[in-house]
Design an enzyme around this catalytic site. Sequence first.
Site, mmCIF file in Angstrom:
data_model
loop_
_atom_site.group_PDB
_atom_site.id
_atom_site.type_symbol
_atom_site.label_atom_id
_atom_site.label_comp_id
_atom_site.label_asym_id
_atom_site.label_seq_id
_atom_site.Cartn_x
_atom_site.Cartn_y
_atom_site.Cartn_z
ATOM 1 N N VAL A 168 0.964 -0.912 -0.344
ATOM 2 C CA VAL A 168 0.236 -0.482 -0.508
ATOM 3 C C VAL A 168 0.972 1.116 0.317
ATOM 4 C CG1 VAL A 168 -2.041 -0.832 1.105
ATOM 5 C CG2 VAL A 168 -0.586 0.040 2.215
ATOM 6 N N PHE B 235 12.118 -2.112 -5.546
ATOM 7 C CA PHE B 235 13.660 -1.370 -6.615
ATOM 8 C C PHE B 235 13.512 -0.996 -7.555
ATOM 9 C CE2 PHE B 235 15.065 -3.739 -3.001
ATOM 10 C CZ PHE B 235 16.432 -2.831 -2.383
ATOM 11 N N LYS C 245 16.125 -0.090 1.276
ATOM 12 C CA LYS C 245 15.293 1.139 0.460
ATOM 13 C C LYS C 245 15.382 1.778 0.360
ATOM 14 C CE LYS C 245 12.179 1.689 -2.271
ATOM 15 N NZ LYS C 245 12.917 1.187 -3.829
ATOM 16 N N THR D 98 18.209 3.996 1.483
ATOM 17 C CA THR D 98 19.369 4.540 1.539
ATOM 18 C C THR D 98 19.161 4.514 -0.334
ATOM 19 O OG1 THR D 98 20.514 3.847 3.735
ATOM 20 C CG2 THR D 98 22.011 3.616 2.216
ATOM 21 N N SER E 268 21.541 15.184 -15.700
ATOM 22 C CA SER E 268 20.736 16.501 -15.767
ATOM 23 C C SER E 268 19.505 16.913 -15.837
ATOM 24 C CB SER E 268 22.248 18.048 -15.738
ATOM 25 O OG SER E 268 21.347 18.967 -15.052
ATOM 26 N N PHE F 140 14.618 15.572 -10.051
ATOM 27 C CA PHE F 140 13.863 14.808 -9.949
ATOM 28 C C PHE F 140 12.014 14.477 -9.267
ATOM 29 C CE2 PHE F 140 16.203 15.228 -6.122
ATOM 30 C CZ PHE F 140 15.471 14.907 -5.246
ATOM 31 N N CYS G 287 8.232 8.292 -4.789
ATOM 32 C CA CYS G 287 9.040 8.190 -4.051
ATOM 33 C C CYS G 287 10.959 8.847 -3.284
ATOM 34 C CB CYS G 287 10.345 6.501 -4.348
ATOM 35 S SG CYS G 287 8.193 5.302 -4.275
ATOM 36 N N PHE H 180 6.383 11.595 -14.848
ATOM 37 C CA PHE H 180 7.410 12.761 -14.178
ATOM 38 C C PHE H 180 8.897 12.032 -15.260
ATOM 39 C CE2 PHE H 180 9.664 8.837 -11.904
ATOM 40 C CZ PHE H 180 8.373 8.231 -12.024
HETATM 41 N N1 LIG Z 1 6.003 3.195 -7.465
HETATM 42 C C1 LIG Z 1 6.852 3.340 -7.263
HETATM 43 O O1 LIG Z 1 7.531 3.342 -8.750
HETATM 44 C C2 LIG Z 1 7.578 2.298 -6.611
HETATM 45 C C3 LIG Z 1 6.839 2.452 -5.217
HETATM 46 N N2 LIG Z 1 7.493 1.776 -3.882
HETATM 47 C C4 LIG Z 1 6.826 1.857 -2.453
HETATM 48 O O2 LIG Z 1 5.413 0.774 -2.640
HETATM 49 C C5 LIG Z 1 4.349 1.206 -1.873
HETATM 50 C C6 LIG Z 1 3.652 1.820 -2.794
HETATM 51 O O3 LIG Z 1 3.618 2.969 -4.018
HETATM 52 P P1 LIG Z 1 2.762 2.676 -5.052
HETATM 53 O O4 LIG Z 1 2.541 1.435 -5.799
HETATM 54 O O5 LIG Z 1 3.265 3.370 -5.878
HETATM 55 O O6 LIG Z 1 1.621 2.766 -4.196
HETATM 56 P P2 LIG Z 1 -0.068 2.985 -4.901
HETATM 57 O O7 LIG Z 1 -0.411 4.306 -4.295
HETATM 58 O O8 LIG Z 1 0.051 3.339 -5.983
HETATM 59 O O9 LIG Z 1 -0.859 2.329 -4.307
HETATM 60 C C7 LIG Z 1 -0.711 1.961 -3.644
HETATM 61 C C8 LIG Z 1 -2.320 0.982 -3.587
HETATM 62 O O10 LIG Z 1 -3.062 0.681 -2.199
HETATM 63 C C9 LIG Z 1 -4.105 0.646 -1.470
HETATM 64 N N3 LIG Z 1 -4.639 0.846 -0.621
HETATM 65 C C10 LIG Z 1 -4.261 1.991 0.502
HETATM 66 N N4 LIG Z 1 -4.866 0.772 1.569
HETATM 67 C C11 LIG Z 1 -5.528 -0.048 1.441
HETATM 68 C C12 LIG Z 1 -6.392 -0.833 2.331
HETATM 69 N N5 LIG Z 1 -6.536 -1.059 3.858
HETATM 70 N N6 LIG Z 1 -6.558 -2.166 1.635
HETATM 71 C C13 LIG Z 1 -6.826 -2.236 0.291
HETATM 72 N N7 LIG Z 1 -5.894 -1.764 -0.830
HETATM 73 C C14 LIG Z 1 -4.916 -0.423 -0.178
HETATM 74 C C15 LIG Z 1 -4.678 2.349 -2.514
HETATM 75 O O11 LIG Z 1 -5.720 2.396 -2.846
HETATM 76 C C16 LIG Z 1 -3.832 2.270 -3.489
HETATM 77 O O12 LIG Z 1 -4.198 1.875 -4.942
HETATM 78 C C17 LIG Z 1 4.968 2.344 -1.715
HETATM 79 O O13 LIG Z 1 5.757 2.387 0.147
HETATM 80 C C18 LIG Z 1 5.997 2.998 -2.176
HETATM 81 O O14 LIG Z 1 7.574 4.031 -1.844
HETATM 82 C C19 LIG Z 1 8.299 0.896 -4.011
HETATM 83 C C20 LIG Z 1 9.463 1.076 -5.240
HETATM 84 C C21 LIG Z 1 8.597 1.687 -6.306
HETATM 85 O O1 LIG Z 2 11.110 3.549 -5.216
HETATM 86 C C1 LIG Z 2 11.359 3.960 -6.030
HETATM 87 O O2 LIG Z 2 9.333 4.413 -5.909
HETATM 88 C C2 LIG Z 2 11.773 3.626 -6.857
HETATM 89 O O3 LIG Z 2 12.501 5.323 -7.192
HETATM 90 C C3 LIG Z 2 12.990 5.448 -8.253
HETATM 91 O O4 LIG Z 2 12.645 4.946 -9.341
HETATM 92 P P1 LIG Z 2 11.439 5.782 -10.124
HETATM 93 O O5 LIG Z 2 11.018 7.166 -9.708
HETATM 94 O O6 LIG Z 2 10.440 5.439 -10.968
HETATM 95 O O7 LIG Z 2 12.282 6.612 -11.329
HETATM 96 P P2 LIG Z 2 13.926 7.048 -11.398
HETATM 97 O O8 LIG Z 2 13.655 6.972 -12.847
HETATM 98 O O9 LIG Z 2 14.402 6.933 -10.426
HETATM 99 O O10 LIG Z 2 13.334 8.342 -11.654
HETATM 100 C C4 LIG Z 2 13.397 9.431 -10.616
HETATM 101 C C5 LIG Z 2 13.282 10.779 -11.191
HETATM 102 O O11 LIG Z 2 14.717 11.526 -11.423
HETATM 103 C C6 LIG Z 2 15.060 11.750 -12.778
HETATM 104 N N1 LIG Z 2 15.767 11.659 -12.997
HETATM 105 C C7 LIG Z 2 16.583 10.229 -12.646
HETATM 106 C C8 LIG Z 2 18.164 10.354 -13.259
HETATM 107 C C9 LIG Z 2 18.887 11.148 -13.958
HETATM 108 O O12 LIG Z 2 20.251 11.145 -14.089
HETATM 109 N N2 LIG Z 2 18.280 12.474 -14.021
HETATM 110 C C10 LIG Z 2 17.077 12.453 -13.388
HETATM 111 O O13 LIG Z 2 16.648 13.685 -13.990
HETATM 112 C C11 LIG Z 2 13.981 11.358 -13.516
HETATM 113 O O14 LIG Z 2 13.650 11.737 -14.703
HETATM 114 C C12 LIG Z 2 12.341 11.088 -12.289
HETATM 115 O O15 LIG Z 2 12.400 12.149 -12.391
HETATM 116 C C13 LIG Z 2 14.300 4.275 -7.959
HETATM 117 O O16 LIG Z 2 14.856 4.652 -9.213
HETATM 118 C C14 LIG Z 2 13.601 3.074 -7.971
HETATM 119 O O17 LIG Z 2 15.143 2.326 -7.546
HETATM 120 C C15 LIG Z 2 13.227 2.482 -6.487
HETATM 121 O O18 LIG Z 2 12.315 2.026 -6.440
#
Ligand SMILES: NC(=O)C1=CN([C@@H]2O[C@H](COP(=O)(O)OP(=O)(O)OC[C@H]3O[C@@H](n4cnc5c(N)ncnc54)[C@H](O)[C@@H]3O)[C@@H](O)[C@H]2O)C=CC1
Ligand SMILES: O=C(O)[C@H]1O[C@H](OP(=O)(O)OP(=O)(O)OC[C@H]2O[C@@H](n3ccc(=O)[nH]c3=O)[C@H](O)[C@@H]2O)[C@H](O)[C@@H](O)[C@@H]1O
Length: 465
Positions: free
Chosen positions: A85, A157, A211, A213, A259, A263, A267, A329
């Site tokens: 979530v 990740f 994570k 870090t 550059s 960002f 996250c 983004f």
């Molecule tokens: N978006 C990304 O690329 C990444 C995100 N993360 C982490 O993963 C986690 C999730 O991120 P996203 O998938 O982007 O979030 P998101 O906001 O897209 O999805 C989360 C979902 O959880 C649901 N939810 C919340 N509370 C609930 C409950 N009690 N029961 C059932 N569903 C519930 C929401 O309705 C929502 O659809 C966060 O902690 C984020 O930091 C980690 C790596 C990459």
């Molecule tokens: O925890 C998360 O949500 C994720 O966050 C980032 O992934 P994400 O945010 O999806 O995309 P990135 O490719 O990391 O880009 C993040 C932002 O930095 C910017 N960026 C990235 C790289 C770069 O060289 N310059 C730059 O401006 C991108 O345009 C973007 O706005 C991490 O790369 C993932 O490993 C991680 O799982």
Amino acid sequence: MKICCIGAGYVGGPTMAMIAKQCPDIDVHVVDLNQARIDAWNSDKLPIYEPGLDEVVAEARSRNLTFSTRVDEAIAAADIIFISVNTPTKTFGIGAGRAANLEFIEKCARQIARVATGHKIVVEKSTLPVRTAEAVKRILSSAENGATFDVLSNPEFLAEGTAVEDLLSPDRVLIGGESPVAIAALANIYATWISRDRILTTNLWSSELSKLTANAFLAQRVSSINAISALCEATGADVDEVARAIGTDSRIGPKFLKSSVGFGGSCFQKDILNLVYLCEHFGLREVAAYWEQVVSMNDYQKRRFSERIVRTMFNTVSDKKIAVWGFAFKKDTNDTRESAAMYICRDLLRERARLSIYDPRVSEKQIRADLVTACSDLQGQICESDLKLIETNVTIEKDGMSAADSSHAIVVMTEWDEFKEFDFTKIYQSMQQPAFVFDGRNLLDHKKLALLGFEIHAIGKSATV
Ligand SMILES: NC(=O)C1=CN([C@@H]2O[C@H](COP(=O)(O)OP(=O)(O)OC[C@H]3O[C@@H](n4cnc5c(N)ncnc54)[C@H](O)[C@@H]3O)[C@@H](O)[C@H]2O)C=CC1
Ligand SMILES: O=C(O)[C@H]1O[C@H](OP(=O)(O)OP(=O)(O)OC[C@H]2O[C@@H](n3ccc(=O)[nH]c3=O)[C@H](O)[C@@H]2O)[C@H](O)[C@@H](O)[C@@H]1O
């Protein structure tokens, strides 16, 4: 074996789809409270855009991948429960603007405690402050039906835009936990398609902290090169040349040195602020200040870009049409959370510019909602004048050429590949003169554009006229 994942978002959806694809014998049930999101996962138009994801979902959905809102049922049936979530920055109370809001995690833990029977492995997939598993374990220990639990940390990740690739072939999978049996059960699932040497195991706290870090280090690289971009603009150095020169040092490496206007994404900022809050909590003021600077530098980079646009356009953009190319983004995603675009648009709107925005994957509804968010304070309050500007001064276009038509400037906010292929001769002829391009991604061919007559201002470079 049955798996349940609570949270069908950008992480839960793709991650579970990949597990279901790779492990046809495992039943994977993804649940969410958001009915519209679940309906979309069950349709041909998935709620998130990721290259290659449609195929993965389509293959698994017809076999062993289910999306529903039946949370209790999925928990009860599962051997392994992933919690995926959202963990946004708190907007109220203690730690507002910094700490992670763990309300949704806690609700999941309580629901699992209420519904589960037998033995379950609970996996933290969401990004969490270090030691959250302690709270999760305590809540689970109050389970009503005599259920027992192992809690694992298995942070994700993947990066958006490359999620399928990242899930298929990750640099590593990280599993933190106490029970070797539980760790082995989860590792065995990943080992179906990922080699064992890439599956790292640690204690719970190292996994949770790794994570935060990892994201802090990645964001720090972007802020570092962006800091240098300001110096490049002041001195005549070129940031792309500097990035190449330092990136060839194998100790520095070439990745994450592009550059940009700053960002974005859901996250980086959230996780760094969370890290800062944790450091402050443990009395580590210097460490907190060190990491906070990564976010401050990012804010500076965005602000600097807006100011450069206004300054360059003779100190006024009032009533000028500005084409904004890209709102996501980064490219290859429809996600706009914390996108630099929304803040640049806010700044330009407050200068009374007329904005024509085009993004190939982001809907008009989403763009307008984001502009409201960008103009609102932490409590979600927005002033009447900003609301009015969003209504009257923003047009969303269906293609980049129309957005640029009769504009005074083009602002590139997202590095979508298609922008490079536009017919710039036509675009130049359709624009007001001088025709400015502000390239927030250093995406376009600046030399070619200058020959056509454009005046180009890019990140970390001298103006090309
Ligand atoms: N978006 C990304 O690329 C990444 C995100 N993360 C982490 O993963 C986690 C999730 O991120 P996203 O998938 O982007 O979030 P998101 O906001 O897209 O999805 C989360 C979902 O959880 C649901 N939810 C919340 N509370 C609930 C409950 N009690 N029961 C059932 N569903 C519930 C929401 O309705 C929502 O659809 C966060 O902690 C984020 O930091 C980690 C790596 C990459
Ligand atoms: O925890 C998360 O949500 C994720 O966050 C980032 O992934 P994400 O945010 O999806 O995309 P990135 O490719 O990391 O880009 C993040 C932002 O930095 C910017 N960026 C990235 C790289 C770069 O060289 N310059 C730059 O401006 C991108 O345009 C973007 O706005 C991490 O790369 C993932 O490993 C991680 O799982």
